[in-house]
Enzyme design. Sequence first.
Site, PDB file in Angstrom:
ATOM      1  CD  GLU A 194       4.568   0.465  11.307  1.00  0.00           C
ATOM      2  OE1 GLU A 194       4.461   1.616  10.820  1.00  0.00           O
ATOM      3  OE2 GLU A 194       5.615   0.029  11.814  1.00  0.00           O
ATOM      4  CG  ASP A 235      -0.386   4.440  -1.923  1.00  0.00           C
ATOM      5  OD1 ASP A 235      -1.149   5.387  -2.224  1.00  0.00           O
ATOM      6  OD2 ASP A 235       0.439   3.961  -2.717  1.00  0.00           O
ATOM      7  CE  LYS A 259      -5.544   8.541 -10.985  1.00  0.00           C
ATOM      8  NZ  LYS A 259      -4.957   7.973 -12.220  1.00  0.00           N
ATOM      9  CG  ASP A 317       0.765  13.221   5.012  1.00  0.00           C
ATOM     10  OD1 ASP A 317       0.713  11.972   4.907  1.00  0.00           O
ATOM     11  OD2 ASP A 317       1.016  13.967   4.055  1.00  0.00           O
ATOM     12  CB  THR A 377       6.482   6.920  10.676  1.00  0.00           C
ATOM     13  OG1 THR A 377       5.949   8.061   9.985  1.00  0.00           O
ATOM     14  CG2 THR A 377       5.359   6.200  11.404  1.00  0.00           C
TER      15      THR A 377
END
Length: 213
Positions: A44, A118, A122, A154, A193
């Site tokens: 992972e 993350d 941008k 998500d 998670t």
Amino acid sequence: MRLRNKPWAKPLMAENPQWVVTEPEQFRGKWQTRFAKEAPIYIEVGMGKGRFIVEMAEKYPERNFIGLEIQTAATGMALKKQIEKQLPNLQFICANGSGLETFFAKNEVAGVYLNFSDPWPKKRQAKRRLTYKSFLKQYEYVMEPKGYLEFKTDNMGLFEYSLTSLNNYGMKFEQVWLDLHSDEEAVVDNVMTEYEQKFSEKGQPIYKLKAQF
């Protein structure tokens, strides 16, 4: 998300070298020696506090798992779970995940998990996204030919970007979920998670894909 510094994390890692590797290059091609028995290795990238990788190791004792995390504080929190559980098929790496080709030999890994990475929203940050083509190249190198990449998020924007990125790279999708938790069959085998539980409880759809090189 960057966690606050945990002064106890580094000492805890130093006290438990049997579970945590901070110089992963030393084990390139030799990761099986870190486990109680040889088995397919699943990694992972960006494990956070470790809930997913720890529960996967519990659920699938016939597999070996490695959680990779750059943040010392998060690695320390995952390590606390492992110290309590003492799972023989679980290891951690505390290092920057952008160097996978120097950490693992070609085809050494059976599968790669990316969970709630993350989004780097941008446009100029695209190269930092874990589904950018340079990262895909690394996953392809370390993963065996029949291995799978699984990605959950998500963030709709990141998911759409990832679908395009993987498709442009020539990957084959086995399945795509636009609302994972509405699929009863998928939920049965799903390991969550910390972020996934938080967002799903708020009614936020969870996106997932499973793909192969």
